[in-house]
Design a protein around this motif. Structure first.
Motif, PDB file in Angstrom:
ATOM      1  N   GLY A  50     -27.117  -2.608  24.232  1.00  0.00           N
ATOM      2  CA  GLY A  50     -27.420  -2.792  25.646  1.00  0.00           C
ATOM      3  C   GLY A  50     -26.485  -2.007  26.549  1.00  0.00           C
ATOM      4  N   ALA A  51     -25.279  -1.732  26.079  1.00  0.00           N
ATOM      5  CA  ALA A  51     -24.301  -1.003  26.878  1.00  0.00           C
ATOM      6  C   ALA A  51     -24.515   0.509  26.836  1.00  0.00           C
ATOM      7  N   LEU A  52     -25.317   0.977  25.898  1.00  0.00           N
ATOM      8  CA  LEU A  52     -25.579   2.408  25.783  1.00  0.00           C
ATOM      9  C   LEU A  52     -26.613   2.791  26.825  1.00  0.00           C
ATOM     10  N   ARG A  53     -26.174   3.485  27.863  1.00  0.00           N
ATOM     11  CA  ARG A  53     -27.048   3.793  29.004  1.00  0.00           C
ATOM     12  C   ARG A  53     -27.999   4.951  28.731  1.00  0.00           C
ATOM     13  N   ASP A  54     -27.563   5.896  27.936  1.00  0.00           N
ATOM     14  CA  ASP A  54     -28.353   7.098  27.690  1.00  0.00           C
ATOM     15  C   ASP A  54     -28.712   7.157  26.208  1.00  0.00           C
ATOM     16  N   SER A  55     -29.971   6.970  25.878  1.00  0.00           N
ATOM     17  CA  SER A  55     -30.374   6.953  24.470  1.00  0.00           C
ATOM     18  C   SER A  55     -30.113   8.293  23.792  1.00  0.00           C
ATOM     19  N   ARG A  56     -30.062   9.362  24.571  1.00  0.00           N
ATOM     20  CA  ARG A  56     -29.772  10.675  23.974  1.00  0.00           C
ATOM     21  C   ARG A  56     -28.323  10.758  23.509  1.00  0.00           C
ATOM     22  N   ALA A  57     -27.473   9.914  24.044  1.00  0.00           N
ATOM     23  CA  ALA A  57     -26.057   9.923  23.665  1.00  0.00           C
ATOM     24  C   ALA A  57     -25.794   9.084  22.423  1.00  0.00           C
ATOM     25  N   ALA A  58     -26.819   8.474  21.871  1.00  0.00           N
ATOM     26  CA  ALA A  58     -26.644   7.565  20.738  1.00  0.00           C
ATOM     27  C   ALA A  58     -26.006   8.258  19.540  1.00  0.00           C
ATOM     28  N   VAL A  59     -26.399   9.475  19.229  1.00  0.00           N
ATOM     29  CA  VAL A  59     -25.841  10.178  18.074  1.00  0.00           C
ATOM     30  C   VAL A  59     -24.358  10.470  18.301  1.00  0.00           C
ATOM     31  N   GLY A  60     -24.001  10.880  19.503  1.00  0.00           N
ATOM     32  CA  GLY A  60     -22.595  11.119  19.819  1.00  0.00           C
ATOM     33  C   GLY A  60     -21.776   9.846  19.727  1.00  0.00           C
ATOM     34  N   TYR A  61     -22.327   8.764  20.234  1.00  0.00           N
ATOM     35  CA  TYR A  61     -21.664   7.461  20.143  1.00  0.00           C
ATOM     36  C   TYR A  61     -21.471   7.078  18.682  1.00  0.00           C
ATOM     37  N   LEU A  62     -22.499   7.275  17.896  1.00  0.00           N
ATOM     38  CA  LEU A  62     -22.441   6.936  16.476  1.00  0.00           C
ATOM     39  C   LEU A  62     -21.403   7.794  15.759  1.00  0.00           C
ATOM     40  N   ARG A  63     -21.383   9.080  16.039  1.00  0.00           N
ATOM     41  CA  ARG A  63     -20.416   9.988  15.410  1.00  0.00           C
ATOM     42  C   ARG A  63     -18.995   9.571  15.767  1.00  0.00           C
ATOM     43  N   GLN A  64     -18.773   9.241  17.035  1.00  0.00           N
ATOM     44  CA  GLN A  64     -17.443   8.812  17.461  1.00  0.00           C
ATOM     45  C   GLN A  64     -17.061   7.504  16.775  1.00  0.00           C
ATOM     46  N   ALA A  65     -18.023   6.604  16.626  1.00  0.00           N
ATOM     47  CA  ALA A  65     -17.759   5.336  15.943  1.00  0.00           C
ATOM     48  C   ALA A  65     -17.396   5.577  14.479  1.00  0.00           C
ATOM     49  N   VAL A  66     -18.058   6.517  13.830  1.00  0.00           N
ATOM     50  CA  VAL A  66     -17.760   6.837  12.432  1.00  0.00           C
ATOM     51  C   VAL A  66     -16.338   7.393  12.315  1.00  0.00           C
ATOM     52  N   VAL A  67     -15.967   8.293  13.211  1.00  0.00           N
ATOM     53  CA  VAL A  67     -14.609   8.851  13.186  1.00  0.00           C
ATOM     54  C   VAL A  67     -13.587   7.739  13.408  1.00  0.00           C
ATOM     55  N   ASN A  68     -13.829   6.877  14.387  1.00  0.00           N
ATOM     56  CA  ASN A  68     -12.886   5.788  14.673  1.00  0.00           C
ATOM     57  C   ASN A  68     -12.806   4.801  13.518  1.00  0.00           C
ATOM     58  N   GLN A  69     -13.940   4.453  12.925  1.00  0.00           N
ATOM     59  CA  GLN A  69     -13.934   3.546  11.777  1.00  0.00           C
ATOM     60  C   GLN A  69     -13.204   4.185  10.593  1.00  0.00           C
ATOM     61  N   SER A  70     -13.373   5.489  10.411  1.00  0.00           N
ATOM     62  CA  SER A  70     -12.676   6.197   9.333  1.00  0.00           C
ATOM     63  C   SER A  70     -11.168   6.128   9.536  1.00  0.00           C
ATOM     64  N   ARG A  71     -10.735   6.348  10.766  1.00  0.00           N
ATOM     65  CA  ARG A  71      -9.307   6.258  11.074  1.00  0.00           C
ATOM     66  C   ARG A  71      -8.781   4.862  10.768  1.00  0.00           C
ATOM     67  N   SER A  72      -9.539   3.853  11.173  1.00  0.00           N
ATOM     68  CA  SER A  72      -9.118   2.474  10.926  1.00  0.00           C
ATOM     69  C   SER A  72      -8.997   2.194   9.437  1.00  0.00           C
ATOM     70  N   MET A  73      -9.960   2.670   8.678  1.00  0.00           N
ATOM     71  CA  MET A  73      -9.926   2.448   7.238  1.00  0.00           C
ATOM     72  C   MET A  73      -8.703   3.127   6.623  1.00  0.00           C
ATOM     73  N   LEU A  74      -8.412   4.349   7.050  1.00  0.00           N
ATOM     74  CA  LEU A  74      -7.252   5.056   6.518  1.00  0.00           C
ATOM     75  C   LEU A  74      -5.951   4.348   6.892  1.00  0.00           C
ATOM     76  N   ARG A  75      -5.868   3.792   8.111  1.00  0.00           N
ATOM     77  CA  ARG A  75      -4.681   3.027   8.502  1.00  0.00           C
ATOM     78  C   ARG A  75      -4.524   1.791   7.620  1.00  0.00           C
ATOM     79  N   ARG A  76      -5.633   1.086   7.376  1.00  0.00           N
ATOM     80  CA  ARG A  76      -5.563  -0.098   6.517  1.00  0.00           C
ATOM     81  C   ARG A  76      -5.111   0.283   5.112  1.00  0.00           C
ATOM     82  N   ARG A  77      -5.620   1.392   4.601  1.00  0.00           N
ATOM     83  CA  ARG A  77      -5.212   1.840   3.263  1.00  0.00           C
ATOM     84  C   ARG A  77      -3.712   2.108   3.211  1.00  0.00           C
TER      85      ARG A  77
END
Length: 171
Positions: A50-77
């Motif tokens: 619901g917070a995603l205002r521009d559906s065209r930005a969804a892929v960019g949002y998803l890519r950024q989320a993947v990068v951030n989740q990857s960083r978090s996983m590496l920190r936990r490791r």
């Protein structure tokens, strides 16, 4: 003025899941963790669609989320490994790994794995995901100048590693 249609998460998943898993795989260095990272990114997108205002930005949002989740996983490791009392057993690579990538590609991937995290992220996004400097800056939350300098340092370090030179990780 018409509002953008809501994000079709099922279609986004069908069209971008594999690409996101490949991206995460390059960042976290194992397929199971990469799949977990992507799953978490899609779940986060679902929770916040619901917070995603521009559906065209969804892929960019998803890519950024993947990068951030990857960083978090590496920190936990890193945290877990820092607190382990016993050494982890050596795990042999999959039997088909030699078939999947030519030795030259494996050497490059091993060299990329030796880069500092930020440099590795910039190179993966630039050369694997074929993102522009502006897109990388946006995905990583850094300036375009930082993207350029990290890419330059990473390429210099890779050249040194590939020529057989040792690095101290400070490049």
């Amino acid at each position: 003025m018409t509002a953008d249609p809501p994000v079709d998460l099922a279609e986004l998943y069908r069209t971008h899941h594999l690409q996101m898993v490949r991206l995460a795989r390059l960042l976290v260095d194992d397929t199971a963790s990469a799949e977990d990272v992507v799953q978490e990114a899609f779940l986060g997108m679902h929770r916040n669609r619901g917070a995603l205002r521009d559906s065209r930005a969804a892929v960019g949002y998803l890519r950024q989320a993947v990068v951030n989740q990857s960083r978090s996983m590496l920190r936990r490791r890193r945290t877990v490994r820092a607190h382990l009392k016993v050494a982890e057993p050596e795990i042999a690579p999959p039997a088909d790994s030699e078939v999947i990538l030519a030795e030259e590609h494996q050497e490059v991937l091993r060299a990329v794995d030796q880069l500092p995290p930020r440099q590795r992220e910039v190179l993966v996004l630039r050369y694997w995901s074929e993102m522009s400097e502006a897109e990388i800056a946006d995905a990583l939350g850094i300036s375009k100048g930082t993207v350029k300098s990290q890419a330059s340092r990473a390429m210099a370090t890779l050249a040194k590693i590939m020529q057989g030179g040792e690095t101290d990780g400070s490049v």
